[in-house]
Write an enzyme that holds these catalytic residues in place. Structure first.
Site, mmCIF file in Angstrom:
data_model
loop_
_atom_site.group_PDB
_atom_site.id
_atom_site.type_symbol
_atom_site.label_atom_id
_atom_site.label_comp_id
_atom_site.label_asym_id
_atom_site.label_seq_id
_atom_site.Cartn_x
_atom_site.Cartn_y
_atom_site.Cartn_z
ATOM 1 N N HIS A 61 0.862 -1.179 0.000
ATOM 2 C CA HIS A 61 0.000 0.000 0.000
ATOM 3 C C HIS A 61 0.905 1.237 0.000
ATOM 4 C CE1 HIS A 61 -3.712 2.313 1.791
ATOM 5 N NE2 HIS A 61 -3.141 2.930 0.793
ATOM 6 N N GLU A 115 1.312 8.128 -3.771
ATOM 7 C CA GLU A 115 2.158 7.672 -2.655
ATOM 8 C C GLU A 115 3.437 8.508 -2.558
ATOM 9 O OE1 GLU A 115 1.416 5.435 -0.200
ATOM 10 O OE2 GLU A 115 -0.573 5.426 -1.102
ATOM 11 N N HIS A 119 3.515 10.913 0.575
ATOM 12 C CA HIS A 119 4.382 10.331 1.617
ATOM 13 C C HIS A 119 5.876 10.420 1.272
ATOM 14 C CE1 HIS A 119 0.858 8.612 3.651
ATOM 15 N NE2 HIS A 119 0.427 8.197 2.471
#
Ligand SMILES: *[C@@H]1O[C@H](CO)[C@@H](O)[C@H](O)[C@H]1NC(C)=O
Ligand SMILES: *[C@@H]1O[C@H](CO)[C@@H](O)[C@H](O)[C@H]1NC(C)=O
Ligand SMILES: *[C@@H]1O[C@H](CO)[C@@H](O)[C@H](O)[C@H]1NC(C)=O
Length: 226
Positions: A61, A115, A119
């Site tokens: 993920h 992502e 992040h």
């Protein structure tokens, strides 16, 4: 003379800011993997990637920088957006290990860009884009969740297993207990959804999680097929 002084002060300020930024970026990473069977059997919005149905395996993920206080930084550098040309040698591995399940069907680019932008940019002082995606792929390979569980006779066949047994099997492989999240299966029981392990700020070493994510599993959880 005056302008020289202010230039010097400006340099000092920039150096200090840089030092602070580099040393207090984040405290650790969560490496989060998900079981597609537990996402797709309840989510009407599960769509297989344009490259086809993913393997019956855990998928990445994300690799998420986190603080010890439970909060996490996000969207840290709009000036360094996702750039697929920097990871072209990793795309096949990403398709196999980090498949998108969002609708409408995509080729992964949107997921990976999200992502990185949300992040990955928050750990860019440590990991370049290429190093970031590689660290997540290497981490998944090192845990090898499915094989780890199957070795402990925990198989994705719709059977229920004790949460402790699952946690113990992963702890034996990683060295530290994982965080485990569940979704509600069509049967109404809880089912194994996401597994969190913690990685140090270098992105290379598993560590004991400074804190666990919120879990909502019962003592016994289903492991559905995919
Ligand atoms: C958590 O720690 C980070 C880094 O020290 C800080 O920026 C953030 O404000 C803190 N958040 C909370 C909710 O305390
Ligand atoms: C996915 O599709 C987008 C838009 O067509 C394209 O820019 C991108 O390179 C593709 N990515 C992969 C991994 O095929
Ligand atoms: C699933 O696998 C486990 C472990 O091998 C086994 O004990 C169980 O009977 C199997 N369940 C089904 C429904 O096949």
């Amino acid at each position: 003379m005056k302008s020289n002084n202010s230039f010097f002060i400006m340099l000092l300020t920039i150096r200090c800011l840089t030092l602070v930024c580099v040393s207090q970026d984040f405290d650790f990473f969560y490496l989060v993997q998900q079981w597609p069977g537990s996402f797709c059997n309840i989510q009407r919005n599960c769509c297989y990637p344009t490259t086809g149905k993913p393997a019956a395996d855990f998928g990445i993920h994300g690799l998420w920088p986190n603080y010890n206080n439970g909060s996490h930084p996000s969207n840290c550098d709009p000036d360094n957006p996702y750039d697929e040309s920097k990871i072209s040698d990793l795309i096949i591995l990403m398709q196999n290990n980090w498949p998108t399940l969002a609708c409408p069907s995509g080729n992964g680019t949107k997921f990976w860009a999200h992502e990185w932008n949300k992040h990955g940019t928050c750990s860019e002082s440590v990991l370049s884009q290429h190093q970031y995606f590689k660290a997540a792929l290497d981490g998944k390979k090192a845990v090898d969740l499915l094989q780890t569980l199957e070795k402990a006779d925990i198989k994705p066949n719709g059977t229920s297993y004790s949460l402790n047994q699952i946690r113990k099997a992963i702890e034996d492989a990683v060295g530290f207990p994982p965080g485990i999240q569940c979704t509600v299966a069509p049967s109404g029981n809880r089912q194994l959804y996401q597994v969190y392990v913690c990685v140090d700020t270098s992105g290379k070493k598993f560590i004991r999680c400074p804190l666990m994510p919120k879990e909502k599993c019962g003592p016994s959880i289903e492991f559905p097929s995919f």
